[in-house]
Scaffold this active site. Structure first.
Site: not given
Ligand code: NAD
Length: 495
Positions: A154-155, A178, A231-232, A253-254, A287, A388
């Site tokens: 979402w960020n 997605k 994502g996370g 990318e986590l 991130c 984090e």
């Molecule tokens: P999140 O992991 O909760 O969600 C990310 C995405 O994954 C969402 O679209 C979510 O619906 C989807 N998702 C969650 N569980 C899933 C599953 N089981 N199967 C398939 N899809 C699934 O992360 P968030 O809270 O939206 O974002 C914040 C995180 O993203 C932070 O940890 C941040 O560090 C990371 N992030 C990393 C980068 C990078 O480039 N390294 C950039 C931005 C954000």
């Protein structure tokens, strides 16, 4: 109350209602109120989108065009994005709480990924191999992977999508996105622009919904070749495991817990600004947040005083106002999580020098605001230094010398980014070599570009986005052998 607008998915070039018929609310973080309803996609919708993408893959309208034409389409998309930058920026402010000051610039910069990869498309060359066999002509070609699924957080929804989408389309793949359930609106609006740029139906699809319901069926779908996830760490690990069952290619990318290291020979005014931009810009929801500030003992007290004085001046409030510097937290669960971490830091013995709780300022209204927060006396073993937070919470850790700075910097599971502030050319060259992170900034922070590879060491991820090599994450190599011999030799012997 007036009925909220319904935002439908985008599949096969059409706006599509969810098979379940259900929708969920999306919120404006500045008011804490819902402003639209988003389609709650599930397995059936995911399958429909993958089928549309699979059909488009072999459609002559897409498969039959040459690389130069694909590049032109990407550059046209860049132009359309430029024309719509203001509208997209405002939409993101409403849905995400990001600052208009930041979104204005981000949406103007976003098209560069489509221009860059649009320009790269017809420069990807195969090779004729100097093969060691007689009467043989052997060459390689780079081909697309197939249907690529992109899961975004979402960020920074559109920026993080561009990092994946531009190289994936350049390589000739088709795509299902997605977006995060918290910020789907901008990706859905962007779909109109992809259509306007002339991409055939089914090349780009958007399925909205929750991770488990809409994301997971895409990850395990047998017709999907690649998953690009941001994502996370927990969801990323889960996605990686699920994708492994189908031997899919994966890039991740986590998260991060990036060190921003301040040496006593730095320009202090610049380093203070660098520390502020590392943790309070984008309300710390990046991130790459420089959430661990390592300060050399000899300047520690003076530096911390200057930093806190500067942070105190940060203007909070309406993200739509050009002079706001710290906006709301994007999601309510994230708001609760940040406040929880402030308690954890205090319980573990960190000293709170600034903030430390909800922002109860009149200009913050009913929005999800937390105070910019600074903890001193942090030990790198504390949870606040290891986990984090993803919010405007800074942990200050003192160090004695280069060796101790490097050892603390590397003592986390993550390795996404880091900062070094020094006036010494030796340190500027030697310290980055010793830090285990995918990006190191020296005397700057939070700079990204379509030209520069970005990605994580250790548990911050797999693969690289941006830069020329990113296109290889979406291609595979085929080797073609052609015999020019007039007679096939002994068939029982390997050639
Ligand atoms: P999140 O992991 O909760 O969600 C990310 C995405 O994954 C969402 O679209 C979510 O619906 C989807 N998702 C969650 N569980 C899933 C599953 N089981 N199967 C398939 N899809 C699934 O992360 P968030 O809270 O939206 O974002 C914040 C995180 O993203 C932070 O940890 C941040 O560090 C990371 N992030 C990393 C980068 C990078 O480039 N390294 C950039 C931005 C954000």
């Amino acid at each position: 109350m007036a009925e909220l607008e319904k935002l439908d998915m985008y599949i096969g070039g059409e706006r599509v209602k969810p098979a379940s018929g259900e929708y969920f609310e999306t919120f404006n973080p500045y008011t804490g109120q819902p402003w639209a309803l988003v389609a709650r996609g599930g397995e059936q919708d995911a399958d429909r989108a993958v089928q549309a993408a699979k059909a488009a893959l072999d459609d002559p309208e897409w498969a039959g065009i040459n690389a130069t034409q694909r590049g032109a389409m990407l550059r046209r998309l860049g132009d359309i994005l430029t024309a719509n930058a203001e509208r997209l920026g405002k939409l993101e402010v409403q849905d995400n709480g990001k600052l208009i000051a930041e979104m204005g610039m981000q949406c103007q910069y976003l098209p560069q990924w489509y221009y860059y990869f649009g320009g790269l498309v017809d420069k990807i060359e195969g090779a004729v191999l100097p093969i060691d066999k007689p009467d043989t002509f052997t060459y390689t070609r780079s081909e697309p992977l197939g249907v690529c699924v992109m899961i975004t957080p979402w960020n920074s929804p559109l920026l993080l999508l561009a990092w994946k989408l531009a190289p994936a389309l350049a390589a000739g793949n088709t795509v299902v996105v997605k977006p995060s359930e918290f910020t789907s609106a901008s990706t859905l609006a962007f779909a109109d622009m992809v259509e306007e740029a002339g991409f055939p139906k089914g090349v780009f699809n958007v399925v909205t919904g929750f991770g488990k319901e809409a994301g997971e069926p895409l990850v395990v779908h047998p017709d999907v070749a690649k998953i690009a996830f941001t994502g996370g760490a927990m969801s990323g690990t889960h996605v990686y495991q699920q994708a492994a069952a189908g031997l899919k290619k994966v890039s991740l990318e986590l998260g991060g817990k990036s060190p921003n290291i301040v040496f006593d020979d730095c320009n202090m005014e610049n380093a203070v600004k660098g520390a502020i931009s590392g943790i309070f810009a984008a309300t710390g929801q990046t991130c790459i947040a420089g959430s661990r500030l390592l300060v050399q003992e000899s300047i520690h007290d003076e530096f911390v005083e200057k930093l806190v004085d500067f942070a105190k001046t940060a203007k909070m409030g309406d993200p739509m106002s050009m002079d706001t510097q710290v906006g709301p937290v994007t999601t309510h669960p994230q708001y609760e999580k940040i406040l929880g971490y402030m308690d954890v830091a205090r319980e573990d013995g960190a000293e709170c020098l600034l903030g430390g709780g909800k922002a109860e300022r009149p200009e913050c209204g009913d929005g999800w605001f937390v105070e910019p927060t600074v903890f001193a006396g942090v030990n790198n073993k504390m949870r606040i230094a290891q986990e984090e937070v993803f919010g405007p919470v800074l942990s200050i850790i003192p160090f004695k010398d280069d060796d101790e700075a490097v050892s603390i910097a590397n003592d986390v599971i993550y390795g996404l980014a880091s900062g070094v502030w020094t006036g010494d050319i030796r340190r500027a060259i030697e310290i980055p070599k010793r830090i285990k992170s995918g990006t190191v900034w020296v005397n700057t922070y939070r700079a990204v570009s379509y030209v520069a590879p970005f990605g994580g060491y250790k548990q911050s991820g797999l693969g690289r986005e941006s830069g020329q090599q990113a296109i290889q994450e979406y291609m595979q190599t085929k080797t073609v052998w052609i015999s020019t011999a007039t007679e096939t030799p002994n068939p029982f012997v390997m050639r």
